[in-house]
Design an enzyme around this catalytic site. Structure first.
Site, short mmCIF file in Angstrom:
data_model
loop_
_atom_site.label_atom_id
_atom_site.label_comp_id
_atom_site.label_asym_id
_atom_site.label_seq_id
_atom_site.Cartn_x
_atom_site.Cartn_y
_atom_site.Cartn_z
N CYS A 29 -1.08 3.71 -6.46
CA CYS A 29 -1.96 3.13 -5.44
C CYS A 29 -2.27 1.72 -5.94
CB CYS A 29 -3.25 3.94 -5.32
SG CYS A 29 -4.55 3.12 -4.37
N CYS A 65 0.86 -1.18 0.00
CA CYS A 65 0.00 0.00 0.00
C CYS A 65 0.90 1.23 0.00
CB CYS A 65 -0.86 -0.04 1.27
SG CYS A 65 -1.90 1.39 1.52
N1 DGL Z 1 -4.11 0.59 -1.83
C1 DGL Z 1 -3.64 1.75 -1.16
C2 DGL Z 1 -2.44 2.38 -1.83
O1 DGL Z 1 -1.68 1.71 -2.47
C3 DGL Z 1 -4.57 2.73 -0.54
C4 DGL Z 1 -6.03 2.76 -0.83
C5 DGL Z 1 -6.80 3.43 0.29
O2 DGL Z 1 -7.07 2.72 1.27
O3 DGL Z 1 -7.10 4.63 0.21
O4 DGL Z 1 -2.20 3.55 -1.70
#
Ligand code: DGL
Length: 258
Positions: free
Chosen positions: A180, A70
């Site tokens: 993301c 993430c």
């Molecule tokens: N999947 C996450 C990222 O790579 C964040 C998504 C979220 O929870 O806002 O930033």
């Protein structure tokens, strides 16, 4: 040896998907913090608290290394967690440098969550590598909601992207950095708006880096799935399989993912 991989939700499955392919003999624990998704709209302090709890969970469940799949959680918490814990903690960074190295003859659009876009880590990265001012940043938090609701290539998604990107001259951009992990599900929709764009993400780079930090195993690979600290049920597992199938489809779009 167990390897923990986590995300706020199902975005990190795109990292797990690559990890399974490159490390077929490892035992993975995948943790989606479904109770607290989206991280991109939370405060930095809240995210640090969630990440801390997840890393403790991973250690209690036998993880010897943890991948923060993430970008948002990495941006908010990786430095603090590395000071607190001694096991290897692998973070993610939007592939801005790679985009400049490969496609620096055209402008580069970097999309991520609001926390990542505004974060100090992103500012430092852009300042360090974007010498010719090619990079533009855009937050696309709506895509996290669409992905969590299993809505991918619909008119709603396309309208959201058209609307949010209307400020940009999309034909001027040669590459799109998916900053993301939730955004990997939408490559077909992005491609409708930017047909010639090259996609880049940090997934392979992250797993390559993980490989440098672990001793490879020879046993059969396994994956345990958890949603905010509890094992997933059969219905949730089926949903996860659908997400993985979708990622397989999306992986065919753009060679940079290989
Ligand atoms: N999947 C996450 C990222 O790579 C964040 C998504 C979220 O929870 O806002 O930033």
């Amino acid at each position: 040896m167990k390897i923990g991989i986590f995300d706020s939700g199902i975005g990190g499955l795109s990292v797990l998907h690559v990890a399974k392919r490159l490390l077929p003999h490892e035992q993975f624990i995948y943790y989606a913090d479904e109770k607290h998704v989206p991280y991109g709209e939370k405060s930095k302090e809240e995210i640090v608290g969630y990440v801390d709890e997840i890393i403790q969970f991973m250690i209690q469940h036998g993880a010897k290394a943890v991948v923060i799949a993430c970008n948002t959680a990495t941006s908010a918490a990786v430095a603090i967690m590395r000071k607190k814990y001694s096991l290897p903690i692998i973070g993610m960074e939007p592939a801005v440098k790679k985009a400049i190295d490969l496609y620096g003859d055209k402008k580069i659009l970097v999309c991520a969550t609001p926390i990542t876009v505004k974060g100090e880590k992103m500012m430092n990265l852009v300042e360090r590598v974007d010498k010719h001012h090619l990079v533009d940043l855009v937050a696309l938090p709506g895509l996290v909601h669409f992905a969590e609701n299993q809505e991918f290539d619909t008119q709603n998604v396309l309208d959201y992207l058209k609307d949010t990107l209307s400020y940009f001259q999309l034909e001027d951009y040669g590459s799109l950095v998916l900053g993301c992990t939730h955004f990997n599900y939408f490559k077909d929709s992005f491609q409708k708006l930017m047909p010639h764009v090259h996609f880049l993400d940090g997934n392979v780079g992250t797993i390559n880096y993980l490989m440098k930090n672990i001793e490879p195993e020879k046993q059969d690979g396994t994956i345990e799935y958890y949603y905010s600290g509890r094992a997933v049920n059969d219905e949730e597992l089926q949903k996860i399989q659908k997400y993985l199938l979708r990622l397989e489809e999306m992986e065919k779009i753009g060679e940079e993912q290989k």
